[in-house]
Write a protein that holds these residues in place. Structure first.
Motif, PDB file in Angstrom:
ATOM      1  N   GLY A 127       6.592   1.476  -5.595  1.00 40.71           N
ATOM      2  CA  GLY A 127       7.252   1.940  -6.806  1.00 40.71           C
ATOM      3  C   GLY A 127       8.715   1.560  -6.848  1.00 40.71           C
ATOM      4  N   ALA A 128       9.384   1.731  -5.708  1.00 36.29           N
ATOM      5  CA  ALA A 128      10.813   1.448  -5.657  1.00 36.29           C
ATOM      6  C   ALA A 128      11.075  -0.040  -5.903  1.00 36.29           C
ATOM      7  CB  ALA A 128      11.375   1.874  -4.310  1.00 36.29           C
ATOM      8  N   THR A 176       5.748   8.683   6.711  1.00 38.66           N
ATOM      9  CA  THR A 176       4.595   7.874   6.346  1.00 38.66           C
ATOM     10  C   THR A 176       3.314   8.696   6.381  1.00 38.66           C
ATOM     11  OG1 THR A 176       5.703   6.032   7.423  1.00 38.66           O
ATOM     12  CG2 THR A 176       3.398   5.718   6.822  1.00 38.66           C
ATOM     13  N   ASP A 230       0.801  -1.216   0.000  1.00 39.74           N
ATOM     14  CA  ASP A 230       0.000   0.000   0.000  1.00 39.74           C
ATOM     15  C   ASP A 230       0.834   1.267   0.000  1.00 39.74           C
ATOM     16  OD1 ASP A 230       0.856  -0.617   2.550  1.00 39.74           O
ATOM     17  OD2 ASP A 230      -0.779   0.457   3.496  1.00 39.74           O
ATOM     18  N   GLN A 231       2.036   1.192   0.510  1.00 41.06           N
ATOM     19  CA  GLN A 231       2.859   2.399   0.549  1.00 41.06           C
ATOM     20  C   GLN A 231       3.425   2.680  -0.830  1.00 41.06           C
ATOM     21  OE1 GLN A 231       5.844   2.747   3.847  1.00 41.06           O
ATOM     22  NE2 GLN A 231       4.325   4.355   4.171  1.00 41.06           N
ATOM     23  N   GLY A 232       2.934   3.764  -1.431  1.00 38.11           N
ATOM     24  CA  GLY A 232       3.245   4.039  -2.821  1.00 38.11           C
ATOM     25  C   GLY A 232       4.728   4.061  -3.138  1.00 38.11           C
ATOM     26  N   MET A 233       5.495   4.699  -2.265  1.00 36.53           N
ATOM     27  CA  MET A 233       6.912   4.873  -2.570  1.00 36.53           C
ATOM     28  C   MET A 233       7.650   3.543  -2.540  1.00 36.53           C
ATOM     29  SD  MET A 233       9.261   7.995  -1.430  1.00 36.53           S
ATOM     30  CE  MET A 233       8.114   8.997  -2.330  1.00 36.53           C
ATOM     31  N   LEU A 234       7.347   2.725  -1.554  1.00 34.44           N
ATOM     32  CA  LEU A 234       7.997   1.419  -1.473  1.00 34.44           C
ATOM     33  C   LEU A 234       7.578   0.552  -2.653  1.00 34.44           C
ATOM     34  CD1 LEU A 234       9.811  -0.506   0.058  1.00 34.44           C
ATOM     35  CD2 LEU A 234       7.838  -1.231   1.399  1.00 34.44           C
ATOM     36  N   LEU A 247      10.532  -0.981  -9.564  1.00 36.62           N
ATOM     37  CA  LEU A 247      11.646  -0.576 -10.419  1.00 36.62           C
ATOM     38  C   LEU A 247      12.835  -1.509 -10.238  1.00 36.62           C
ATOM     39  CD1 LEU A 247      11.522   3.321 -10.164  1.00 36.62           C
ATOM     40  CD2 LEU A 247      11.102   1.860 -12.163  1.00 36.62           C
ATOM     41  N   LEU A 277      10.700  11.789  -5.770  1.00 35.99           N
ATOM     42  CA  LEU A 277      11.766  11.923  -4.792  1.00 35.99           C
ATOM     43  C   LEU A 277      12.988  12.644  -5.364  1.00 35.99           C
ATOM     44  CD1 LEU A 277      12.410  11.301  -1.934  1.00 35.99           C
ATOM     45  CD2 LEU A 277      13.263   9.056  -2.630  1.00 35.99           C
ATOM     46  N   VAL A 279       5.503  12.792   1.701  1.00 32.65           N
ATOM     47  CA  VAL A 279       4.908  11.604   2.303  1.00 32.65           C
ATOM     48  C   VAL A 279       5.264  10.373   1.470  1.00 32.65           C
ATOM     49  CG1 VAL A 279       3.020  12.761   3.475  1.00 32.65           C
ATOM     50  CG2 VAL A 279       2.760  12.052   1.100  1.00 32.65           C
ATOM     51  N   LYS A 280       5.269   9.212   2.147  1.00 31.18           N
ATOM     52  CA  LYS A 280       5.746   7.994   1.489  1.00 31.18           C
ATOM     53  C   LYS A 280       4.722   7.402   0.534  1.00 31.18           C
ATOM     54  CE  LYS A 280       8.910   6.513   5.144  1.00 31.18           C
ATOM     55  NZ  LYS A 280       9.085   5.521   6.249  1.00 31.18           N
ATOM     56  N   ASP A 281       3.538   7.978   0.488  1.00 29.45           N
ATOM     57  CA  ASP A 281       2.670   7.616  -0.629  1.00 29.45           C
ATOM     58  C   ASP A 281       3.162   8.396  -1.831  1.00 29.45           C
ATOM     59  OD1 ASP A 281       1.151   5.804   0.680  1.00 29.45           O
ATOM     60  OD2 ASP A 281      -0.287   7.271   1.409  1.00 29.45           O
ATOM     61  N   GLY A 282       2.462   8.287  -2.906  1.00 26.29           N
ATOM     62  CA  GLY A 282       2.903   9.041  -4.068  1.00 26.29           C
ATOM     63  C   GLY A 282       4.142   8.401  -4.667  1.00 26.29           C
ATOM     64  N   PRO A 283       4.366   8.672  -5.942  1.00 24.37           N
ATOM     65  CA  PRO A 283       5.352   7.945  -6.754  1.00 24.37           C
ATOM     66  C   PRO A 283       6.789   8.233  -6.357  1.00 24.37           C
ATOM     67  CG  PRO A 283       4.426   9.791  -7.983  1.00 24.37           C
ATOM     68  CD  PRO A 283       3.668   9.708  -6.701  1.00 24.37           C
ATOM     69  N   VAL A 284       7.664   7.277  -6.578  1.00 24.01           N
ATOM     70  CA  VAL A 284       9.084   7.436  -6.309  1.00 24.01           C
ATOM     71  C   VAL A 284       9.703   8.524  -7.159  1.00 24.01           C
ATOM     72  CG1 VAL A 284      10.217   5.439  -5.331  1.00 24.01           C
ATOM     73  CG2 VAL A 284       9.148   5.249  -7.554  1.00 24.01           C
ATOM     74  N   LEU A 316      10.895  12.894   4.968  1.00 23.99           N
ATOM     75  CA  LEU A 316      10.145  11.857   4.237  1.00 23.99           C
ATOM     76  C   LEU A 316       9.424  11.000   5.261  1.00 23.99           C
ATOM     77  CD1 LEU A 316       9.531  10.303   1.595  1.00 23.99           C
ATOM     78  CD2 LEU A 316      11.484   8.859   2.139  1.00 23.99           C
TER      79      LEU A 316
END
Lengths: 205, 205
Positions: A19-20, B87, A13-17, A23, B115, B107-112, B85
DNA sequence: CGCGGCCCGTGACATTTGTCCTGCCGAACT
DNA sequence: AGTTCGGCAGGACAAATGTCACGGGCCGCG
């Protein structure tokens, strides 16, 4: 090794993780991320649509738990191995993951390099679990809470009063107090808050 | 653009996310990750040793909060911009981050992809904050809790009784009850558990 | 200086919470 | 047929919690 790449579904659910990881996994030449989802109740549909070889599932997800989704996958997409990826190595989570038919169980600590390796091992039907965690899960014993005791504990999580919980669960206040008292006893704690913490720590909720 | 690369320090306790972000950022040709730490109380030392241009800090860290570390950095390594950065986009977190001298808040949502872009913008002294979050933080007003009210709330977090809290804080039980009651009043809630949740939601702890 | 805010404490009080005991029902197992 | 276990509920009681009114001391501010 110019086999067709390993098809991976990624549920986190955590978007950044998410996405990372997508990739990074995509950069391995034998791995292809064919689907990414951020909610538990979209896992099954995505798996039916994309037929992944491995599903990498977080446990705490909006909509539906990754553990429940794992059980769905075993039933409806049996060729897909399940690899659980979770923040907390709770004994009860590991136990439930195995009962739900997961092939592997990884915690989000530890290096990223483990991840691709674990995916390959899981595909070969190797069970991948941290040995220390495995023994902890075994020695901890099974979940002693009944369904309703768990319900009452969960419903008390946000500071709800007995009356609130009774309404939410369509029960009498007396019954709610009995369930909570019983849960407190079984967890060896002194009040709901402690009981809730302990139950969570064990992965019983 | 064959400038010297942007030197980044990465502070994040979750091993897998830290590793993944480090790898991804390292692949940008104008960014170099010069230090990675997993605990808040090692941030300052690492920054003094490696002199980063940008420090990317999680808030919830073992040892010391990323917000406290940000204040340290402003004082001791003033050339280093701070990019938070986290959660949760809690209004109080954003407010405190700005007061601690942060230049950006993600926030850690949203695309990498955001960053690396945010790092470049922060280096150019552009403030980077989600506009919706910024207005929420403004409209929410400042933290109404006194130091001791916060202490009492924090100490009640794990289900401790009034007696426990009194011991931990070296106070009388009466005083603890007064602080808790006052915190409950200020948060507009009905008991400690709700007060704690609300205070956390606002980023007041 | 007075005023207000935060700190710390007491005592009394109402409410909530937790415990224990009792009872009824149905399902499962022996 | 009996036993055990879970679900459900009521009553009675002790303990914990939350509220309120009231003190004192300290500090900063107009």
């Amino acid at each position: 090794m110019t086999d067709r790449p390993i098809r991976v579904l990624l549920a986190e659910d955590q978007g950044m993780l998410r996405g990372a990881l997508a990739l990074l996994l995509g950069m391995e030449d034998d791995i292809e991320v064919v689907a990414q989802v951020g909610a538990g109740d979209t896992i099954l549909d995505a798996a039916l649509a994309h037929r992944p070889d491995v599903a990498l599932l977080d446990i705490e997800l909006p909509g539906k738990s990754g553990l429940d989704a794992a059980a769905d996958l075993r039933a409806r997409v049996p060729d897909c191995r399940v690899l659980i990826l979770t923040t907390f190595g709770r004994p009860g989570y590991l136990r439930r993951a195995m009962e739900a038919g997961a092939t592997g169980f990884l915690v989000k600590d530890g290096p990223v390099e483990e991840l691709a390796a674990a995916i390959r091992r899981v595909l070969a039907d190797e069970t991948v679990v941290d040995p220390a965690l495995a023994t902890a899960a075994l020695s901890a014993g099974p979940n002693p809470l009944t369904t309703r005791e768990s319900d009452a504990l969960k419903a008390s999580a946000d500071g709800a009063t007995v009356a609130d919980i009774a309404t939410r669960l369509h029960l009498s206040e007396s019954t709610v107090r009995n369930y909570l008292s019983s849960a407190i006893g079984k967890t060896g704690t002194r009040n709901r808050t402690e009981a809730l913490r302990e139950a969570r720590r064990q992965g019983w909720l």
